[in-house]
Design a protein around this motif. Structure first.
Motif, PDB file in Angstrom:
ATOM      1  N   GLN A  11       0.862  -1.185   0.000  1.00  0.00           N
ATOM      2  CA  GLN A  11       0.000   0.000   0.000  1.00  0.00           C
ATOM      3  C   GLN A  11       0.891   1.225   0.000  1.00  0.00           C
ATOM      4  N   ARG A  12       0.493   2.228  -0.765  1.00  0.00           N
ATOM      5  CA  ARG A  12       1.272   3.456  -0.847  1.00  0.00           C
ATOM      6  C   ARG A  12       0.341   4.648  -0.843  1.00  0.00           C
ATOM      7  N   GLU A  13       0.640   5.641  -0.010  1.00  0.00           N
ATOM      8  CA  GLU A  13      -0.148   6.877  -0.031  1.00  0.00           C
ATOM      9  C   GLU A  13       0.353   7.733  -1.187  1.00  0.00           C
ATOM     10  N   LEU A  14      -0.587   8.235  -1.974  1.00  0.00           N
ATOM     11  CA  LEU A  14      -0.236   9.041  -3.133  1.00  0.00           C
ATOM     12  C   LEU A  14      -0.254  10.514  -2.779  1.00  0.00           C
ATOM     13  N   ASN A  15       0.556  11.278  -3.482  1.00  0.00           N
ATOM     14  CA  ASN A  15       0.660  12.711  -3.247  1.00  0.00           C
ATOM     15  C   ASN A  15      -0.443  13.421  -4.023  1.00  0.00           C
ATOM     16  N   MET A  36      -2.943   3.761  -2.949  1.00  0.00           N
ATOM     17  CA  MET A  36      -2.913   2.728  -3.971  1.00  0.00           C
ATOM     18  C   MET A  36      -2.544   1.416  -3.284  1.00  0.00           C
ATOM     19  N   THR A  37      -3.298   0.355  -3.557  1.00  0.00           N
ATOM     20  CA  THR A  37      -2.938  -0.977  -3.085  1.00  0.00           C
ATOM     21  C   THR A  37      -2.562  -1.810  -4.298  1.00  0.00           C
ATOM     22  N   TYR A  38      -1.700  -2.776  -4.093  1.00  0.00           N
ATOM     23  CA  TYR A  38      -1.216  -3.575  -5.217  1.00  0.00           C
ATOM     24  C   TYR A  38      -0.623  -4.885  -4.715  1.00  0.00           C
ATOM     25  N   MET A  39      -0.454  -5.821  -5.628  1.00  0.00           N
ATOM     26  CA  MET A  39       0.266  -7.071  -5.383  1.00  0.00           C
ATOM     27  C   MET A  39       1.597  -6.952  -6.123  1.00  0.00           C
ATOM     28  N   TYR A  40       2.634  -7.571  -5.594  1.00  0.00           N
ATOM     29  CA  TYR A  40       3.929  -7.517  -6.294  1.00  0.00           C
ATOM     30  C   TYR A  40       4.702  -8.818  -6.115  1.00  0.00           C
ATOM     31  N   PHE A  41       5.548  -9.084  -7.093  1.00  0.00           N
ATOM     32  CA  PHE A  41       6.442 -10.235  -7.071  1.00  0.00           C
ATOM     33  C   PHE A  41       7.847  -9.740  -6.793  1.00  0.00           C
ATOM     34  N   SER A  42       8.509 -10.372  -5.842  1.00  0.00           N
ATOM     35  CA  SER A  42       9.886  -9.978  -5.535  1.00  0.00           C
ATOM     36  C   SER A  42      10.811 -11.184  -5.694  1.00  0.00           C
ATOM     37  N   PHE A  43      12.020 -10.892  -6.101  1.00  0.00           N
ATOM     38  CA  PHE A  43      13.056 -11.908  -6.274  1.00  0.00           C
ATOM     39  C   PHE A  43      14.278 -11.423  -5.520  1.00  0.00           C
ATOM     40  N   PHE A  44      14.741 -12.210  -4.559  1.00  0.00           N
ATOM     41  CA  PHE A  44      15.823 -11.794  -3.663  1.00  0.00           C
ATOM     42  C   PHE A  44      15.523 -10.446  -3.025  1.00  0.00           C
ATOM     43  N   PHE A  45      14.295 -10.296  -2.560  1.00  0.00           N
ATOM     44  CA  PHE A  45      13.812  -9.113  -1.839  1.00  0.00           C
ATOM     45  C   PHE A  45      13.775  -7.849  -2.689  1.00  0.00           C
ATOM     46  N   ILE A  46      13.864  -7.990  -3.989  1.00  0.00           N
ATOM     47  CA  ILE A  46      13.762  -6.847  -4.907  1.00  0.00           C
ATOM     48  C   ILE A  46      12.427  -6.960  -5.642  1.00  0.00           C
ATOM     49  N   PRO A  47      11.530  -5.987  -5.440  1.00  0.00           N
ATOM     50  CA  PRO A  47      10.250  -6.059  -6.152  1.00  0.00           C
ATOM     51  C   PRO A  47      10.467  -5.896  -7.660  1.00  0.00           C
ATOM     52  N   LEU A  48       9.954  -6.840  -8.439  1.00  0.00           N
ATOM     53  CA  LEU A  48      10.169  -6.813  -9.881  1.00  0.00           C
ATOM     54  C   LEU A  48       8.998  -6.209 -10.645  1.00  0.00           C
TER      55      LEU A  48
END
Length: 140
Positions: A11-15, A36-48
């Motif tokens: 989740q991220r607050e938008l400006n 904004m809410t979203y789903m994300y995939f991360s690889f080695f703790f890096i969101p891709l």
């Protein structure tokens, strides 16, 4: 081989620098807080990459939560100067307004609530809701 990755939500607050508006739910002055809410995939703790982005607006006055249409939300993310209008919002959760707020003389006042749309007002003379126009009389 070790695979370190996963799917998570964020989740991220938008400006959003909108002006003060009159809340459609409680009738008070408030500001839009856009998230904004979203789903994300991360690889080695890096969101891709992100998907399933949804945009929400929370009112600062009563805490009502609305879903914002995706085109307006994406324009805010891009930094465009957009104005959120009532037609861009879909009510998700009604706000919590204290029905015993004090008036200008410090006396407690009971607010009436429309059973159709949740609008709160303090005039006992209304036969119809000032917001949705539906009858306030109880159906027998």
């Amino acid at each position: 081989m070790i695979f370190i990755g996963g799917i998570s939500s964020g989740q991220r607050e938008l400006n959003y620098k909108g002006s003060v508006v009159i809340c459609g739910g409680c009738g008070s002055y408030g500001r839009y807080q856009v998230f904004m809410t979203y789903m994300y995939f991360s690889f080695f703790f890096i969101p891709l990459f992100k998907w399933n982005k949804r945009y929400f607006v929370k009112m600062s006055c009563c805490g009502a939560v609305y879903e914002l249409d995706s085109q307006t939300g994406a324009a805010i993310v891009r930094g465009q100067d957009v104005e959120i209008q009532e037609r861009n919002l879909t009510l998700i959760q009604a706000g919590k307004r204290n029905p015993y707020e004090q008036d200008e003389f410090g006396e407690k006042r009971r607010y009436k609530v429309c059973r159709h749309c949740g609008y709160q007002f303090d005039n006992d003379d209304f036969e119809y809701c000032p917001k949705c126009g539906k009858s306030l009389k109880s159906e027998e």
